[in-house]
Scaffold this motif. Structure first.
Motif, mmCIF file in Angstrom:
data_model
loop_
_atom_site.group_PDB
_atom_site.id
_atom_site.type_symbol
_atom_site.label_atom_id
_atom_site.label_comp_id
_atom_site.label_asym_id
_atom_site.label_seq_id
_atom_site.Cartn_x
_atom_site.Cartn_y
_atom_site.Cartn_z
ATOM 1 N N ASN A 106 -15.956 -25.565 4.140
ATOM 2 C CA ASN A 106 -16.830 -25.293 5.278
ATOM 3 C C ASN A 106 -16.409 -24.026 6.011
ATOM 4 N N VAL A 107 -15.130 -23.705 6.000
ATOM 5 C CA VAL A 107 -14.639 -22.467 6.609
ATOM 6 C C VAL A 107 -14.889 -21.287 5.666
ATOM 7 N N ASP A 108 -14.575 -21.464 4.386
ATOM 8 C CA ASP A 108 -14.706 -20.393 3.391
ATOM 9 C C ASP A 108 -16.139 -19.890 3.255
ATOM 10 N N PHE A 109 -17.106 -20.762 3.424
ATOM 11 C CA PHE A 109 -18.507 -20.373 3.316
ATOM 12 C C PHE A 109 -18.841 -19.220 4.269
ATOM 13 N N PHE A 110 -18.172 -19.217 5.421
ATOM 14 C CA PHE A 110 -18.477 -18.221 6.444
ATOM 15 C C PHE A 110 -17.646 -16.944 6.340
ATOM 16 N N ASP A 111 -16.778 -16.842 5.320
ATOM 17 C CA ASP A 111 -15.994 -15.617 5.128
ATOM 18 C C ASP A 111 -16.904 -14.395 5.003
ATOM 19 N N ALA A 112 -17.926 -14.489 4.191
ATOM 20 C CA ALA A 112 -18.839 -13.362 3.986
ATOM 21 C C ALA A 112 -19.944 -13.333 5.043
ATOM 22 N N LEU A 113 -20.342 -14.496 5.515
ATOM 23 C CA LEU A 113 -21.456 -14.593 6.457
ATOM 24 C C LEU A 113 -21.062 -14.245 7.887
ATOM 25 N N GLY A 114 -19.828 -14.530 8.235
ATOM 26 C CA GLY A 114 -19.362 -14.275 9.596
ATOM 27 C C GLY A 114 -19.897 -15.303 10.572
ATOM 28 N N SER A 115 -20.177 -14.877 11.781
ATOM 29 C CA SER A 115 -20.702 -15.770 12.809
ATOM 30 C C SER A 115 -22.014 -15.196 13.334
ATOM 31 N N PRO A 116 -23.107 -15.484 12.630
ATOM 32 C CA PRO A 116 -24.387 -14.885 13.003
ATOM 33 C C PRO A 116 -25.033 -15.459 14.263
ATOM 34 N N GLY A 117 -24.491 -16.544 14.790
ATOM 35 C CA GLY A 117 -25.023 -17.087 16.035
ATOM 36 C C GLY A 117 -26.242 -17.963 15.871
ATOM 37 N N GLY A 118 -26.358 -18.623 14.746
ATOM 38 C CA GLY A 118 -27.452 -19.557 14.540
ATOM 39 C C GLY A 118 -27.994 -19.505 13.126
ATOM 40 N N ALA A 119 -28.157 -20.677 12.549
ATOM 41 C CA ALA A 119 -28.610 -20.776 11.166
ATOM 42 C C ALA A 119 -30.062 -20.340 10.988
ATOM 43 N N ALA A 120 -30.892 -20.547 11.995
ATOM 44 C CA ALA A 120 -32.309 -20.189 11.874
ATOM 45 C C ALA A 120 -32.491 -18.692 11.640
ATOM 46 N N LYS A 121 -31.600 -17.885 12.183
ATOM 47 C CA LYS A 121 -31.666 -16.435 11.989
ATOM 48 C C LYS A 121 -31.398 -16.049 10.542
ATOM 49 N N VAL A 122 -30.573 -16.852 9.870
ATOM 50 C CA VAL A 122 -30.099 -16.527 8.526
ATOM 51 C C VAL A 122 -30.992 -17.124 7.444
ATOM 52 N N GLY A 123 -31.430 -18.373 7.632
ATOM 53 C CA GLY A 123 -32.187 -19.057 6.596
ATOM 54 C C GLY A 123 -31.274 -19.474 5.457
ATOM 55 N N LYS A 124 -31.874 -19.872 4.361
ATOM 56 C CA LYS A 124 -31.093 -20.299 3.196
ATOM 57 C C LYS A 124 -30.398 -19.099 2.577
ATOM 58 N N THR A 125 -29.129 -19.299 2.221
ATOM 59 C CA THR A 125 -28.379 -18.247 1.539
ATOM 60 C C THR A 125 -28.250 -18.611 0.070
ATOM 61 N N SER A 126 -27.950 -17.649 -0.740
ATOM 62 C CA SER A 126 -27.847 -17.902 -2.177
ATOM 63 C C SER A 126 -26.398 -18.033 -2.633
ATOM 64 N N HIS A 127 -25.498 -18.329 -1.694
ATOM 65 C CA HIS A 127 -24.101 -18.493 -2.092
ATOM 66 C C HIS A 127 -23.542 -19.800 -1.545
ATOM 67 N N ASP A 128 -22.383 -20.146 -2.032
ATOM 68 C CA ASP A 128 -21.637 -21.327 -1.588
ATOM 69 C C ASP A 128 -20.177 -20.956 -1.501
ATOM 70 N N ALA A 129 -19.400 -21.815 -0.872
ATOM 71 C CA ALA A 129 -17.950 -21.645 -0.900
ATOM 72 C C ALA A 129 -17.530 -21.702 -2.375
ATOM 73 N N PRO A 130 -16.558 -20.903 -2.791
ATOM 74 C CA PRO A 130 -16.153 -20.880 -4.204
ATOM 75 C C PRO A 130 -15.847 -22.268 -4.769
ATOM 76 N N PHE A 131 -15.195 -23.118 -3.974
ATOM 77 C CA PHE A 131 -14.874 -24.474 -4.425
ATOM 78 C C PHE A 131 -16.146 -25.239 -4.782
ATOM 79 N N VAL A 132 -17.171 -25.134 -3.966
ATOM 80 C CA VAL A 132 -18.429 -25.844 -4.192
ATOM 81 C C VAL A 132 -19.195 -25.233 -5.351
ATOM 82 N N ALA A 133 -19.240 -23.916 -5.422
ATOM 83 C CA ALA A 133 -19.962 -23.244 -6.503
ATOM 84 C C ALA A 133 -19.402 -23.615 -7.873
ATOM 85 N N ALA A 134 -18.115 -23.910 -7.947
ATOM 86 C CA ALA A 134 -17.471 -24.240 -9.208
ATOM 87 C C ALA A 134 -17.667 -25.691 -9.641
ATOM 88 N N LEU A 135 -18.210 -26.520 -8.773
ATOM 89 C CA LEU A 135 -18.399 -27.934 -9.114
ATOM 90 C C LEU A 135 -19.487 -28.089 -10.171
#
Length: 106
Positions: A72-101
């Motif tokens: 949950n922390v790693d997911f935001f390494d690239a995204l940073g703190s945009p100040g709200g999910a609605a501004k960002v929408g769906k992203t096409s990435h996951d935390a490396p641990f999750v992407a590897a599952l």
């Protein structure tokens, strides 16, 4: 401390928690949802509405899903703190641990 989303959310993405979050801190990755650790106000509104029981207070996360705390922390390494999910929408990435599952069977 904050709330985190764990394994039961992977490849499910129900999103009921997003509708309940009063501060818009639940972001959508490709395979699961993530709670921004700096934006979450620890209100707990998301936890009871999760149909797969994937949301835990960080200290109460079952040991088998402890890796999701870092995810949950790693997911935001690239995204940073945009100040709200609605501004960002769906992203096409996951935390490396999750992407590897492995993909869950439907």
């Amino acid at each position: 401390m904050t709330y985190i989303i764990a394994e039961p959310c992977v490849d499910i993405l129900d999103k009921a928690c997003i509708e309940e979050c009063p501060v818009d801190c639940i972001y959508e990755g490709d395979r699961m949802l993530y709670i921004h650790p700096d934006e979450c106000v620890d209100c707990g509104a998301c936890e009871p509405v999760c149909p797969v029981e994937a949301i835990f207070y960080e200290d109460d996360t079952p040991e088998e899903w402890a890796d999701y705390i870092a995810a949950n922390v790693d997911f935001f390494d690239a995204l940073g703190s945009p100040g709200g999910a609605a501004k960002v929408g769906k992203t096409s990435h996951d935390a490396p641990f999750v992407a590897a599952l492995p993909q869950k069977a439907e």
